[in-house]
Design an enzyme around this catalytic site. Sequence first.
Site, mmCIF file in Angstrom:
data_model
loop_
_atom_site.group_PDB
_atom_site.id
_atom_site.type_symbol
_atom_site.label_atom_id
_atom_site.label_comp_id
_atom_site.label_asym_id
_atom_site.label_seq_id
_atom_site.Cartn_x
_atom_site.Cartn_y
_atom_site.Cartn_z
ATOM 1 N N GLY A 32 -75.797 -0.642 14.375
ATOM 2 C CA GLY A 32 -75.818 -1.869 15.155
ATOM 3 C C GLY A 32 -75.542 -3.130 14.372
ATOM 4 O O GLY A 32 -76.033 -4.196 14.713
ATOM 5 N N ASN B 282 -72.556 -4.534 14.235
ATOM 6 C CA ASN B 282 -71.753 -5.344 15.166
ATOM 7 C C ASN B 282 -72.643 -5.970 16.236
ATOM 8 O O ASN B 282 -72.464 -7.141 16.588
ATOM 9 C CB ASN B 282 -70.644 -4.504 15.795
ATOM 10 N N MET C 225 -70.407 5.964 20.072
ATOM 11 C CA MET C 225 -69.679 7.132 19.583
ATOM 12 C C MET C 225 -69.512 8.235 20.633
ATOM 13 O O MET C 225 -69.531 9.417 20.303
ATOM 14 C CB MET C 225 -70.369 7.683 18.329
ATOM 15 N N ILE D 200 -66.963 9.542 23.863
ATOM 16 C CA ILE D 200 -65.706 9.324 24.578
ATOM 17 C C ILE D 200 -66.026 9.182 26.060
ATOM 18 O O ILE D 200 -66.792 9.972 26.614
ATOM 19 C CB ILE D 200 -64.742 10.503 24.322
ATOM 20 N N LEU D 201 -65.485 8.157 26.684
ATOM 21 C CA LEU D 201 -65.797 7.868 28.081
ATOM 22 C C LEU D 201 -64.667 8.352 28.986
ATOM 23 O O LEU D 201 -63.488 8.172 28.662
ATOM 24 C CB LEU D 201 -66.005 6.364 28.257
ATOM 25 N N ASN E 110 -63.624 -2.655 22.776
ATOM 26 C CA ASN E 110 -64.122 -1.763 21.733
ATOM 27 C C ASN E 110 -63.678 -2.312 20.394
ATOM 28 O O ASN E 110 -62.668 -3.016 20.304
ATOM 29 C CB ASN E 110 -63.541 -0.356 21.921
ATOM 30 N N HIS F 290 -62.619 -0.858 16.633
ATOM 31 C CA HIS F 290 -62.262 0.404 15.980
ATOM 32 C C HIS F 290 -61.902 0.124 14.521
ATOM 33 O O HIS F 290 -61.118 -0.792 14.242
ATOM 34 C CB HIS F 290 -61.066 1.039 16.707
#
Length: 221
Positions: free
Chosen positions: A14, A16, A92, A94-95, A109, A111
């Site tokens: 966390g 970010n 982490m 995948i949606l 997002n 990356h």
Amino acid sequence: MKRARLAVLISGRGRNLGALQAAVRDGRIEAELVGVVSNRADAAGLAQAREAGLPVVVVPHADHASRAAFDEALAVALRALAPDIVALAGFMRILGEPFVREFEGRMLNIHPSLLPRHKGLDTHQRALEAGDAEHGATVHYVTPQLDGGPRVIQGRFSVRAHDDAQMLAARVMDEIELKIYPQAVAWMARGELRLEDGCAMLRGRPLREPLGLDDLEPGFR
Ligand code: GRF
């Protein structure tokens, strides 16, 4: 104007999230941080959210039999927060497409690579193995293509001969991620950053190439 409602999704440390919290606190991001959602109860980043008195919701992926069931539980949690902005910050999982479509245009997002290079995991090691002269991080809109949505801002640096994967990870976080993510969310909170017909636009200008570190406003450098 009503302040934008910001929800942040995390899975890990966390850092970010911490940068986003700080920028909301000092007014650089003109938004209300309405909640932090994690797929892991043990995400270290949840402590700072709780300390700040933010609503924290845990939706454990392991409790759900399928990806679709997890996505729906996550969507239920997010809908309750009624976010204008959803920031994936080291999230982490995948949606799936239905989830992404529901929040498309509101969801960013970050990356840790110079997208479109090195989508997916282990980006720092892969940048080294490829002999990349430069490395960095990218903020992009989330679309059903994994790490493939329209890019907003990308920060880069030169890879040094002695950089290993761990050093690259630290440089990407400190020199790039903690600067570009608060900036991108600030633009979105002000309504300056939008997704129109699949194209990222800043103040009405289409971003055919992502913005860079030179475009950071003074408060974000
Ligand atoms: C960051 O490198 C982010 O780009 C990646 O995972 C890391 C998350 O770190 N997807 P943190 O949880 O923000 O500390």
